[in-house]
Design a protein around this motif. Structure first.
Motif, PDB file in Angstrom:
ATOM      1  N   ARG A  50       0.350  -0.931  -0.077  1.00 39.95           N
ATOM      2  CA  ARG A  50      -0.034   0.126   0.112  1.00 39.95           C
ATOM      3  C   ARG A  50       0.679   1.258  -0.021  1.00 39.95           C
ATOM      4  NH1 ARG A  50      -3.230  -0.401   5.522  1.00 39.95           N
ATOM      5  NH2 ARG A  50      -4.565   1.878   4.342  1.00 39.95           N
ATOM      6  N   GLY A  51       1.918   1.086   1.028  1.00 40.96           N
ATOM      7  CA  GLY A  51       2.711   2.898   0.869  1.00 40.96           C
ATOM      8  C   GLY A  51       1.975   3.529   0.971  1.00 40.96           C
ATOM      9  N   ASP A  52       2.259   4.353   0.412  1.00 38.03           N
ATOM     10  CA  ASP A  52       0.856   5.936   0.810  1.00 38.03           C
ATOM     11  C   ASP A  52       0.125   5.336   0.570  1.00 38.03           C
ATOM     12  OD1 ASP A  52       3.250   6.168   3.143  1.00 38.03           O
ATOM     13  OD2 ASP A  52       4.250   7.878   1.540  1.00 38.03           O
ATOM     14  N   ARG A  53      -1.103   5.439   0.106  1.00 37.07           N
ATOM     15  CA  ARG A  53      -1.676   5.505  -1.000  1.00 37.07           C
ATOM     16  C   ARG A  53      -3.380   5.168   0.170  1.00 37.07           C
ATOM     17  NH1 ARG A  53      -3.084   1.337  -4.165  1.00 37.07           N
ATOM     18  NH2 ARG A  53      -2.995   0.228  -2.578  1.00 37.07           N
ATOM     19  N   THR A  54      -3.960   6.288  -0.493  1.00 36.99           N
ATOM     20  CA  THR A  54      -4.785   6.509   1.018  1.00 36.99           C
ATOM     21  C   THR A  54      -6.338   5.312   0.206  1.00 36.99           C
ATOM     22  OG1 THR A  54      -5.996   8.588  -0.623  1.00 36.99           O
ATOM     23  CG2 THR A  54      -4.333   8.954   1.305  1.00 36.99           C
ATOM     24  N   ALA A  55      -5.854   4.847  -0.286  1.00 35.43           N
ATOM     25  CA  ALA A  55      -7.089   3.901  -0.817  1.00 35.43           C
ATOM     26  C   ALA A  55      -7.700   2.911   0.585  1.00 35.43           C
ATOM     27  CB  ALA A  55      -6.848   2.418  -1.807  1.00 35.43           C
ATOM     28  N   PRO A  56      -8.894   2.393   0.403  1.00 35.73           N
ATOM     29  CA  PRO A  56      -9.108   1.521   1.558  1.00 35.73           C
ATOM     30  C   PRO A  56      -8.262   0.490   2.159  1.00 35.73           C
ATOM     31  CG  PRO A  56     -10.643   2.354   0.779  1.00 35.73           C
ATOM     32  CD  PRO A  56      -9.529   3.059  -0.502  1.00 35.73           C
ATOM     33  N   ARG A  57      -8.069   0.108   3.319  1.00 36.89           N
ATOM     34  CA  ARG A  57      -7.104  -1.157   3.388  1.00 36.89           C
ATOM     35  C   ARG A  57      -7.663  -2.212   3.273  1.00 36.89           C
ATOM     36  NH1 ARG A  57      -7.277  -4.227   8.225  1.00 36.89           N
ATOM     37  NH2 ARG A  57      -9.150  -3.604   9.413  1.00 36.89           N
ATOM     38  N   PRO A  58      -7.059  -2.536   2.802  1.00 34.80           N
ATOM     39  CA  PRO A  58      -7.308  -4.227   2.660  1.00 34.80           C
ATOM     40  C   PRO A  58      -7.785  -5.081   3.081  1.00 34.80           C
ATOM     41  CG  PRO A  58      -5.531  -4.196   1.182  1.00 34.80           C
ATOM     42  CD  PRO A  58      -4.897  -2.872   3.005  1.00 34.80           C
ATOM     43  N   LEU A  59      -8.500  -6.394   3.238  1.00 32.12           N
ATOM     44  CA  LEU A  59      -9.762  -6.828   3.963  1.00 32.12           C
ATOM     45  C   LEU A  59      -8.443  -8.085   3.965  1.00 32.12           C
ATOM     46  CD1 LEU A  59     -12.934  -8.617   4.038  1.00 32.12           C
ATOM     47  CD2 LEU A  59     -11.153  -9.762   4.759  1.00 32.12           C
ATOM     48  N   LEU A  60      -7.899  -8.529   5.920  1.00 30.53           N
ATOM     49  CA  LEU A  60      -7.639  -9.430   6.681  1.00 30.53           C
ATOM     50  C   LEU A  60      -8.205  -9.684   7.553  1.00 30.53           C
ATOM     51  CD1 LEU A  60      -4.616 -10.865   6.288  1.00 30.53           C
ATOM     52  CD2 LEU A  60      -3.721  -9.005   8.063  1.00 30.53           C
ATOM     53  N   SER A  61      -8.607 -11.077   7.750  1.00 30.76           N
ATOM     54  CA  SER A  61      -9.020 -11.595   9.121  1.00 30.76           C
ATOM     55  C   SER A  61      -9.138 -12.812   9.143  1.00 30.76           C
ATOM     56  CB  SER A  61     -10.712 -11.439   9.012  1.00 30.76           C
ATOM     57  OG  SER A  61     -11.331 -12.283   7.588  1.00 30.76           O
ATOM     58  N   THR A  62      -8.780 -13.125  10.556  1.00 28.21           N
ATOM     59  CA  THR A  62      -8.833 -14.003  10.959  1.00 28.21           C
ATOM     60  C   THR A  62      -9.215 -14.181  12.427  1.00 28.21           C
ATOM     61  OG1 THR A  62      -6.313 -15.660  11.620  1.00 28.21           O
ATOM     62  CG2 THR A  62      -6.455 -13.279  12.213  1.00 28.21           C
ATOM     63  N   SER A  63      -9.414 -16.026  11.986  1.00 32.67           N
ATOM     64  CA  SER A  63      -9.952 -16.908  13.698  1.00 32.67           C
ATOM     65  C   SER A  63      -9.380 -17.857  13.972  1.00 32.67           C
ATOM     66  CB  SER A  63     -11.045 -17.441  13.307  1.00 32.67           C
ATOM     67  OG  SER A  63     -11.815 -17.916  12.242  1.00 32.67           O
ATOM     68  N   ILE A  64      -8.021 -18.152  13.378  1.00 30.09           N
ATOM     69  CA  ILE A  64      -7.067 -18.891  13.374  1.00 30.09           C
ATOM     70  C   ILE A  64      -6.738 -19.133  15.151  1.00 30.09           C
ATOM     71  CG2 ILE A  64      -4.606 -20.127  12.790  1.00 30.09           C
ATOM     72  CD1 ILE A  64      -4.956 -19.130  10.322  1.00 30.09           C
ATOM     73  N   ASN A  65      -6.534 -19.873  16.124  1.00 31.32           N
ATOM     74  CA  ASN A  65      -6.183 -19.958  17.276  1.00 31.32           C
ATOM     75  C   ASN A  65      -5.142 -20.255  17.645  1.00 31.32           C
ATOM     76  OD1 ASN A  65      -6.335 -22.527  16.959  1.00 31.32           O
ATOM     77  ND2 ASN A  65      -7.726 -23.489  18.470  1.00 31.32           N
ATOM     78  N   GLY A  66      -4.118 -19.775  16.751  1.00 30.18           N
ATOM     79  CA  GLY A  66      -2.603 -19.470  17.192  1.00 30.18           C
ATOM     80  C   GLY A  66      -1.823 -19.221  16.149  1.00 30.18           C
ATOM     81  N   ASP A  67      -0.396 -19.832  16.137  1.00 29.98           N
ATOM     82  CA  ASP A  67       0.206 -18.769  15.169  1.00 29.98           C
ATOM     83  C   ASP A  67       0.615 -19.581  14.363  1.00 29.98           C
ATOM     84  OD1 ASP A  67       0.064 -16.287  15.805  1.00 29.98           O
ATOM     85  OD2 ASP A  67       1.970 -16.734  17.031  1.00 29.98           O
ATOM     86  N   ILE A  68       0.543 -19.485  13.292  1.00 32.40           N
ATOM     87  CA  ILE A  68       1.623 -21.592  12.430  1.00 32.40           C
ATOM     88  C   ILE A  68       2.429 -20.419  11.350  1.00 32.40           C
ATOM     89  CG2 ILE A  68       0.712 -22.321  10.282  1.00 32.40           C
ATOM     90  CD1 ILE A  68      -2.132 -22.439  10.825  1.00 32.40           C
TER      91      ILE A  68
END
Length: 521
Positions: A341-359
């Motif tokens: 994204r850098g310094d762009r002002t476009a809406p942020r990309p979707l990023l969602s997670t419900s994973i119950n630990g680190d992979i």
């Protein structure tokens, strides 16, 4: 205004039935103003445990903006969101989108100052008031969120010493908690217990170090006394200069050895800390109870400017971070999105997670089943560079990788169904004419200790607020019939695998409400 890692995070709580349109407009306005605004409609994947996911979103927010409408004051879900925010001592700012009679408002709203977006003042004036409210005590509020996230991670990992604050960071946290004002959100019990535990550990370590230095001091004093006694006994009868020189050299050597032992102890402590982190990552790899789903976009669904160059930048960054042995899955995608994204002002990309630990893909599990499907969709002459990079990364991470090359919508549906139901290790989807492996059997529910990875590289669009994936036969005239809804794909993966990751590395070429898919643009 460009956003950065320091952008204040704002969670929008609203009722879908009468506040959705206003909430979407408010998110867009706050994004342009430089805030990182998000709401549940755009940031929760299908099939997630919404309470657990929403609690995570609220915990990650610096401020919760509550959209007051007749629907929201009656909504059980909005009430739950506010109670969750209050339990975390989050700052809550109510904004009135539709006026509600005073008798119908919850009691807690009476304690707060409203900002009116209901027409009694211009939207821009109300937005300025909201921006001022959000940025008041911004530095202190940002620390409130950051320290709470560190504390929650410490608790979730079993309270290991390696995740506690120390040194200047602990001192800064203690100064932060001492600087709490009566007007802002107060530090929570979580903050206090984490900082107190860090201080206790620091004091214990200091006491151990003092004991070590005291022991070294006693040893050094004994050596010095021995040297003095040696000097007194031998000064009259021996060639004192030569003997004392030898003694001095011996003491100097002992001093060097003491310094060496101290440095060796430091190196051992650093190694122990690294081993602790390595053991923690290894423990995550051995877990067989990992569940949940992560969904990542290369760009926002409302950003139609993304082209092949930006997709490649996202892919190059993502595959690099995902293979880093010390970078967990979610962090890798966050870094890739920020770098793209850098310094762009476009809406942020979707990023969602419900994973119950680190992979950690860079340190794959020895017993976890790893399956991946990479889809290249578009015109026949589309460049497969991004898909090839994803495939190479996934194979290196130990995945059994399948490819779908430029399928039609029907071929994609058949191939996806076969992939999710296939049992044969050697099954393949190579070639657009061979998208269904022979002998495939239907899936029978989530398979324990599995991780499925889906990557879509091509073009996508939005229709009625939903993402749809386009294929070689997708057309505007029959858009729904020739595209696949991402929600349906996420549900299919959630039903098949214990944990799954879905990546939409796509240029959005269909504007909401239109029926034009601009192929090859």
């Amino acid at each position: 205004m460009p956003k950065s890692d320091q952008s204040l995070k704002v969670f929008i709580s609203y009722a879908r039935r009468d506040g959705a349109a206003f909430a979407e407009d408010l998110v867009d306005a706050l994004d342009v103003a430089g805030f990182d605004a998000f709401l549940d409609r755009n940031d929760i994947a299908a099939g997630e445990d919404w309470e657990r996911r929403l609690e995570g979103l609220i915990a990650a927010a610096d401020t919760v903006v509550y959209v007051v409408t007749p629907g929201s004051v009656l909504s059980e879900r909005c009430g739950w969101e506010i109670r969750t925010a209050e339990s975390l001592n989050k700052r809550i700012v109510p904004v009135v989108a539709i006026e509600v009679p005073e008798a119908g408002t919850p009691a807690w709203l009476g304690r707060l100052n409203y900002i009116f977006f209901d027409g009694r003042q211009t939207f821009s004036r109300a937005l300025k008031q909201l921006s001022t409210a959000l940025t008041t005590d911004a530095t202190w509020i940002r620390e409130h969120t950051r320290i709470a996230e560190l504390a929650e991670r410490w608790i979730q990992r079993g309270r290991p010493d390696v995740l506690l604050l120390r040194g200047p960071e602990l001192e800064a946290a203690q100064q932060w908690i001492a600087g709490a004002s009566d007007t802002g959100p107060q530090p929570s019990d979580l903050h206090r217990s984490f900082i107190d535990a860090s201080a206790d550990h620091e004091q214990n370590q200091a006491a151990l170090e003092a004991e070590r230095l005291a022991a070294v001091g006693v040893e050094q004093t004994a050596k010095e006394e021995a040297l003095k006694r040696l000097s007194r006994r031998t000064a009259l009868g021996l060639a004192a200069s030569g003997i004392l020189a030898v003694a001095a050299i011996g003491f100097f050597g002992w001093s060097l050895n003491a310094e060496g032992r101290f440095r060796e102890a430091q190196r051992a402590a650093e190694m122990a800390q690294q081993n602790s982190i390595d053991a923690e990552i290894a423990g995550e790899a051995r877990r067989t109870d990992i569940t949940g789903q992560l969904v990542a976009y290369a760009t926002s669904r409302t950003d139609f400017r993304l082209g092949a160059a930006e997709r490649t930048e996202f892919t190059n960054s993502a595959v690099r971070h995902l293979l880093d042995p010390d970078t967990p899955l979610l962090t890798a995608f966050m870094q890739a999105q920020e770098e793209m994204r850098g310094d762009r002002t476009a809406p942020r990309p979707l990023l969602s997670t419900s994973i119950n630990g680190d992979i950690y893909l860079g340190r794959p599990s020895a017993n976890r089943k790893l399956e991946a499907l990479v889809v290249t969709a578009g015109t026949a002459d589309d460049d497969d560079t991004d898909a090839d990079a994803w495939e190479a990364m996934l194979r290196k991470a130990g995945f059994n990788v399948h490819r779908l090359l430029n399928p039609s919508s029907a071929q994609f549906a058949d191939g996806l169904g076969a992939f999710l139901g296939q049992r044969e290790v050697g099954a393949t989807f190579e070639g657009s004419e061979n998208v269904v492996p022979s002998g495939a059997r239907a899936a029978s529910g989530p398979e324990a200790n599995t991780l499925y990875f889906f990557v879509f590289v091509g073009e996508a669009g939005t229709l009625d607020g939903q993402t749809r994936l386009g294929f070689s036969d997708s057309t505007g005239d029959a858009f729904e019939a020739t595209t696949a809804g991402l929600d349906a794909v996420t549900q299919a993966f959630a039903a098949r695998a214990a944990a799954s990751v879905l990546v939409v590395d796509a240029a959005f070429t269909l504007e909401t409400g239109t029926a034009t898919l601009r192929r090859g643009s």
